[in-house]
Enzyme design. Sequence first.
Site, PDB file in Angstrom:
ATOM      1  N   SER A  64       3.571  68.897  50.030  1.00 32.30           N
ATOM      2  CA  SER A  64       3.264  70.323  49.889  1.00 32.30           C
ATOM      3  C   SER A  64       3.224  71.067  51.219  1.00 32.30           C
ATOM      4  O   SER A  64       3.281  72.297  51.245  1.00 32.30           O
ATOM      5  CB  SER A  64       1.932  70.519  49.164  1.00 32.30           C
ATOM      6  OG  SER A  64       0.846  70.133  49.979  1.00 32.30           O
ATOM      7  N   LYS A  82      -4.110  72.489  53.221  1.00 32.03           N
ATOM      8  CA  LYS A  82      -3.263  73.676  53.062  1.00 32.03           C
ATOM      9  C   LYS A  82      -3.465  74.590  54.271  1.00 32.03           C
ATOM     10  O   LYS A  82      -4.317  74.361  55.117  1.00 32.03           O
ATOM     11  CB  LYS A  82      -3.617  74.453  51.785  1.00 32.03           C
ATOM     12  CG  LYS A  82      -3.590  73.660  50.499  1.00 32.03           C
ATOM     13  CD  LYS A  82      -2.197  73.280  50.048  1.00 32.03           C
ATOM     14  CE  LYS A  82      -2.240  72.484  48.749  1.00 32.03           C
ATOM     15  NZ  LYS A  82      -0.920  71.943  48.374  1.00 32.03           N
TER      16      LYS A  82
END
Length: 201
Positions: free
Chosen positions: A37, A92
């Site tokens: 990701s 993230k």
Amino acid sequence: MTGKKILEYIKSIGIAILIALFIRAYIVQAFKIPSGSMIPTLLIGDHLLVNKFIYGVTPPLSEKKFLVLDKPERGDIIVFKYPEDPSRDFIKRVIGVGGDTVEGKNKKIFVNGIEIKEPYVKHTDPSIHPKDLDPRDNFGPVKVPEGKLFVMGDNRDQSYDSRFWGFVDLKAVKGKALIIYWSWDNDNNKPRLQRIGKLIK
């Protein structure tokens, strides 16, 4: 070896273990990238050191952070407890902080009405998803509540993030990604030596 010597060794080992546990709990922790990701910034098999001290320490049996040196800012890459399953850690990039308004328009991200420049972002799918299909390419505008963060993965078309499950609580943030200390390419079964020592930004 005398009994006194044995006790000295046990004491030294015990102190070393306590110091290591303290460092891991409050200062620096290792973290392994399990998914794609955050490609291309972070690759599957990268091993990171995470600075836990910078955003404050949380003593046992407490949810309040102390000795807060800094707060997560836009652009920081953070490790946090996944809101839908706090037993799992996610990593993230911070896109919006408390008070910001975040909006996605055809894969472009706007914060407080201004498009942000994201040279680190990767797109793997040229198609554009409409807002009524899912929030991948078009969402918002959403205002980030105080004490919360809006986060997204750099591999924008392949990331499950705040677009889908909402905000990250500041209390759930474990630290800021600092440096890659090891990287293993599982596809080619060899280390990525060129990534070792790379600062994360």
